[in-house]
Enzyme design. Structure first.
Site: not given
Length: 354
Positions: A152, A208
């Site tokens: 990765s 949010k």
């Protein structure tokens, strides 16, 4: 009147004479604590001086330079730049090595040694650009040497080799690849009803609290997360194209290796993710070849973290163990990274490593 001491009266007849000896306080007993403190200070000073000796060719700044292999007395150097463990913001050791190499005109080539399960998108990208910039500005050949795991974000950084041919070496037992992006997320909303716990958070907007583990994820939130992953994944694939020219015009081959799969070394070689199978010694020889240097006239150096005398003293009592500050999140990621072991034990792997 005479000042002479009075004579000791004779003991009565038939009684043994007794002598009382006053014990003298030993020098160590009187100054023992001071001597002990002085001894500890001397030990710390000796450890500090030993650390300075290890910098015999260093500039006294940044990590300590240490001879790795090839000619010990050669002036020209091949720098081994190590990226080890999770790639996470807050650990500037790799950047310290980069700055050390940048200041050293004797460095003629770089071997990028990677043994990492990856890390954050942002810091992987930062190190990739820092290493690419270093190699370009100094015109230094760059060769990658993969350790047990180069996955990765670790593979992302390996792409700093650019168009350099025969420049990525994997050890025969290396695992690499895992090209992809993940946003770890867990949700306990369905289990909250029986715990009596309620989420009473107040937010300025409906997004949010996006990703909150205590609220069910909406379709809108899921779509936004998929978009974030897709954007980062597209950037990853562009970096792979920059470091693996064969994939630039072959989208099918690129799609085959960017599924998130971890590849064994031979599979990675067959799929074009690496160039050769070999250990770090072969990578060093290739770096010398690209720099136009003979292995008899160059020395390979590596870098170690600079420790204070106190840190060296504490580390001497627990060799091989990571510092307390380096545990926590880094240790958790390291333990959860996929690795293969030749191991016979009834204890957990993390205890065996200790």
């Amino acid at each position: 009147m005479s000042d002479a001491p009075a004579a000791t009266p004779p003991a009565p007849a038939g009684q043994p004479v007794q002598y009382i000896l006053q014990p003298r306080e030993s020098l160590f007993g009187r100054f023992g604590k001071l001597l002990l403190v002085a001894l500890v200070l001397c030990v710390l000073a000796m450890i500090g001086m030993a650390g300075q000796v290890q910098q015999y060719f260093g500039d006294g700044q940044g990590p300590n330079e240490k001879h790795h292999s090839l000619s010990r007395d050669a002036a020209d150097k091949i720098a081994i730049l190590k990226v080890t463990g999770p790639i996470i913001e807050g650990d500037d050791y790799v950047e310290q090595q980069i700055e050390k190499i940048e200041r050293d005109d004797a460095v003629k080539a770089i071997v990028l040694r990677i043994d990492s399960p990856g890390g954050t998108v942002t810091y992987s990208d930062r190190l990739y650009h820092k290493i690419t910039q270093l190699a370009d500005e100094r015109e230094l050949p760059l060769v990658v040497s993969m350790g047990s795991l180069c996955a990765s974000g670790g593979y992302y950084i390996a792409m700093a080799v650019g168009d350099q041919e025969e420049a990525i070496y994997a050890e025969p037992t290396t695992w690499t690849g895992s090209i992809g992006v993940v946003i770890p997320s867990y949700n306990v909303a369905d289990a909250m009803w029986w715990t009596g716990v309620k989420d009473l958070s107040v937010a300025s907007g409906d997004l949010k609290l996006m990703g909150s583990p205590t609220r069910k994820r909406s379709a809108k939130e899921a779509a936004i997360f998929r978009g974030l992953v897709r954007q980062a994944f597209d950037g990853f694939k562009e970096v792979v194209k920059a470091g693996r020219p064969a994939f630039r015009d072959d989208e099918q081959a690129l799609e085959a290796v960017t599924t998130g799969q971890v590849f064994a070394a031979k599979q990675a070689l067959e799929n074009g993710l690496v160039d050769r199978l070999g250990f770090i010694e072969e990578a060093i020889e290739r770096a010398a070849e690209l720099a136009g240097l003979s292995t008899d006239s160059v020395r390979a150096v590596e870098y170690e973290r600079r420790l204070t005398p106190i840190q060296q003293f504490l580390a001497a009592g627990s060799p091989g163990r990571p510092a307390v500050a380096e545990q926590g999140l880094r240790g958790l990621i390291e333990l959860s990274a996929p690795r293969a072991y030749y191991l016979s034990t009834l204890a957990p792997v993390w205890l065996a490593s200790e």
